[in-house]
Design a protein around this motif. Structure first.
Motif, PDB file in Angstrom:
ATOM      1  N   MET A   1       0.836  -1.100   0.085  1.00 12.05           N
ATOM      2  CA  MET A   1       0.139   0.087   0.065  1.00 12.05           C
ATOM      3  C   MET A   1       0.976   1.144  -0.095  1.00 12.05           C
ATOM      4  N   SER A   2       0.606   2.159  -0.501  1.00  9.87           N
ATOM      5  CA  SER A   2       1.375   3.374  -1.133  1.00  9.87           C
ATOM      6  C   SER A   2       1.199   4.553   0.086  1.00  9.87           C
ATOM      7  N   HIS A   3       0.367   4.513   0.849  1.00 11.00           N
ATOM      8  CA  HIS A   3       0.186   5.594   1.740  1.00 11.00           C
ATOM      9  C   HIS A   3      -0.471   4.809   3.142  1.00 11.00           C
ATOM     10  N   LEU A   4      -0.276   5.741   4.057  1.00 11.31           N
ATOM     11  CA  LEU A   4      -0.980   5.172   5.268  1.00 11.31           C
ATOM     12  C   LEU A   4      -2.439   5.459   5.558  1.00 11.31           C
ATOM     13  N   MET A   5      -2.978   4.709   6.416  1.00  9.79           N
ATOM     14  CA  MET A   5      -4.593   5.022   6.639  1.00  9.79           C
ATOM     15  C   MET A   5      -4.739   6.520   7.104  1.00  9.79           C
ATOM     16  N   PRO A   6      -5.764   7.079   6.500  1.00 11.06           N
ATOM     17  CA  PRO A   6      -5.885   8.423   6.821  1.00 11.06           C
ATOM     18  C   PRO A   6      -6.152   8.668   8.344  1.00 11.06           C
ATOM     19  N   GLU A   7      -5.655   9.749   9.110  1.00 10.66           N
ATOM     20  CA  GLU A   7      -5.687   9.873  10.422  1.00 10.66           C
ATOM     21  C   GLU A   7      -7.092   9.676  10.859  1.00 10.66           C
ATOM     22  N   PRO A   8      -8.053  10.419  10.457  1.00  9.55           N
ATOM     23  CA  PRO A   8      -9.656  10.114  10.870  1.00  9.55           C
ATOM     24  C   PRO A   8      -9.986   8.640  11.092  1.00  9.55           C
ATOM     25  N   LEU A   9      -9.573   7.892  10.034  1.00 14.60           N
ATOM     26  CA  LEU A   9      -9.876   6.363  10.048  1.00 14.60           C
ATOM     27  C   LEU A   9      -9.143   5.927  10.896  1.00 14.60           C
ATOM     28  N   ALA A  10      -7.722   5.983  10.716  1.00 14.93           N
ATOM     29  CA  ALA A  10      -7.055   5.141  11.876  1.00 14.93           C
ATOM     30  C   ALA A  10      -7.580   5.616  13.307  1.00 14.93           C
ATOM     31  N   TRP A  12     -10.615   6.484  14.400  1.00 14.86           N
ATOM     32  CA  TRP A  12     -12.044   5.629  14.841  1.00 14.86           C
ATOM     33  C   TRP A  12     -11.801   4.158  14.808  1.00 14.86           C
ATOM     34  N   THR A  13     -10.962   3.833  13.946  1.00 22.05           N
ATOM     35  CA  THR A  13     -10.715   2.109  14.021  1.00 22.05           C
ATOM     36  C   THR A  13     -10.135   1.785  15.240  1.00 22.05           C
ATOM     37  N   TRP A  14      -9.094   2.476  15.655  1.00 20.85           N
ATOM     38  CA  TRP A  14      -8.489   2.200  16.978  1.00 20.85           C
ATOM     39  C   TRP A  14      -9.555   2.325  18.084  1.00 20.85           C
ATOM     40  N   ARG A  35     -19.477   9.548  12.859  1.00 14.40           N
ATOM     41  CA  ARG A  35     -19.855   9.143  11.502  1.00 14.40           C
ATOM     42  C   ARG A  35     -19.875  10.192  10.578  1.00 14.40           C
ATOM     43  N   ALA A  36     -20.776  11.263  10.803  1.00 15.24           N
ATOM     44  CA  ALA A  36     -20.676  12.334   9.997  1.00 15.24           C
ATOM     45  C   ALA A  36     -19.017  13.046   9.704  1.00 15.24           C
ATOM     46  N   ASP A  37     -18.419  13.052  10.733  1.00 16.39           N
ATOM     47  CA  ASP A  37     -17.127  13.593  10.408  1.00 16.39           C
ATOM     48  C   ASP A  37     -16.252  12.555   9.348  1.00 16.39           C
ATOM     49  N   LEU A  38     -16.238  11.331   9.850  1.00 25.83           N
ATOM     50  CA  LEU A  38     -15.499  10.418   9.058  1.00 25.83           C
ATOM     51  C   LEU A  38     -15.860  10.353   7.665  1.00 25.83           C
ATOM     52  N   ALA A  39     -17.321  10.468   7.109  1.00 30.31           N
ATOM     53  CA  ALA A  39     -18.050  10.571   6.072  1.00 30.31           C
ATOM     54  C   ALA A  39     -17.453  11.899   5.274  1.00 30.31           C
ATOM     55  N   ALA A  58     -16.640  -0.556   7.490  1.00 32.67           N
ATOM     56  CA  ALA A  58     -16.851  -1.377   8.840  1.00 32.67           C
ATOM     57  C   ALA A  58     -16.960  -0.196   9.841  1.00 32.67           C
ATOM     58  N   ALA A  59     -16.149   1.078   9.772  1.00 39.00           N
ATOM     59  CA  ALA A  59     -16.000   1.891  10.736  1.00 39.00           C
ATOM     60  C   ALA A  59     -17.544   2.588  10.635  1.00 39.00           C
ATOM     61  N   LEU A  60     -18.065   2.655   9.686  1.00 42.75           N
ATOM     62  CA  LEU A  60     -19.156   3.670   9.375  1.00 42.75           C
ATOM     63  C   LEU A  60     -20.461   2.606   9.869  1.00 42.75           C
ATOM     64  N   ASP A  61     -20.413   1.427   9.616  1.00 46.25           N
ATOM     65  CA  ASP A  61     -21.603   0.362  10.075  1.00 46.25           C
ATOM     66  C   ASP A  61     -21.397   0.508  11.586  1.00 46.25           C
ATOM     67  N   GLU A  62     -20.434   0.471  12.227  1.00 46.95           N
ATOM     68  CA  GLU A  62     -20.202   0.192  13.598  1.00 46.95           C
ATOM     69  C   GLU A  62     -20.689   1.706  14.417  1.00 46.95           C
ATOM     70  N   LEU A  63     -20.331   2.550  13.566  1.00 43.74           N
ATOM     71  CA  LEU A  63     -20.676   3.794  14.262  1.00 43.74           C
ATOM     72  C   LEU A  63     -22.220   3.960  14.157  1.00 43.74           C
TER      73      LEU A  63
END
Length: 205
Positions: A1-10, A12-14, A35-39, A58-63
């Motif tokens: 993968m060429s880049h790191l996970m976006p900070e907001p997604l990382a 909320w995943t954590w 959920r709104a912020d992530l979207a 997955a993050a959107l579903d759980e939120l």
């Protein structure tokens, strides 16, 4: 993968991982805002989310689950448990025709009857739940399976004479193995390489 996970997604995943593990709680309002912020972040920076579609979904579903909490004290596990119970009721209500349903009930009754009496209460409960799970009339989530496996292991450590001796030993070891498989499975259920479902029915006592 060429880049790191976006900070907001990382982030909320954590945080959602900590919620699943019972280490923190998110309120309904927090989940809705997150959920709104992530979207919104994904809409603003779609290129950053390339390759992370599954994590994002997955993050959107759980939120979304958390945003529908009955009250601020509910955590993800309790909400998912409620959803699971509702899904079970719907599955039973939308079951196959009466003849097929009758065959399933008859088959399950015979398998339940083969379970010997006198098993420790917790083990007996999970032996019967696993029978229903394999027949497709009971849902056991990976989280619930992991918790049950831990409880059974702890009980066996405290009361080895009940769990690790005699007839109960075979059922204990098979139940723990099945729960471990469900807890780590990527999809509902787990099958051997030959396609057969692994279950309790093969125990020789």
């Amino acid at each position: 993968m060429s880049h790191l996970m976006p900070e907001p997604l990382a982030t909320w995943t954590w945080r959602l991982e900590r919620v699943r593990n019972g280490r923190t709680v998110l309120t309904k309002a927090q989940a809705t805002t997150a959920r709104a912020d992530l979207a919104g972040d994904r809409a603003a920076h779609p290129e950053s989310y390339v390759g992370y579609e599954e994590e994002f979904a997955a993050a959107l579903d759980e939120l979304e689950v958390l945003s529908r909490q009955a009250n601020r004290h509910d955590d993800l596990l309790s909400v998912m448990a409620a959803d699971r119970r509702r899904a079970e009721r719907e599955a039973v209500a939308a079951g196959s025709d009466a003849q097929a349903s009758g065959r399933v009930r008859s088959s399950l009754a015979a398998e339940h009857d083969r379970v010997p009496g006198g098993l420790p209460d917790l083990l007996d409960q999970w032996v019967h739940r696993l029978i229903r799970y394999r027949a497709g009339v009971k849902i056991i989530s990976p989280i619930e399976a992991a918790q049950a496996e831990i409880r059974l292991r702890n009980e066996a450590d405290l009361r080895p004479g009940l769990y690790r001796a005699g007839v109960a030993a075979g059922y204990y070891h098979r139940a723990v193995r099945e729960l471990g498989e469900i807890a780590t499975a990527e999809r509902r259920g787990r099958r051997d390489r030959d396609g057969s479902v692994r279950g309790l029915s093969g125990i020789l006592v």
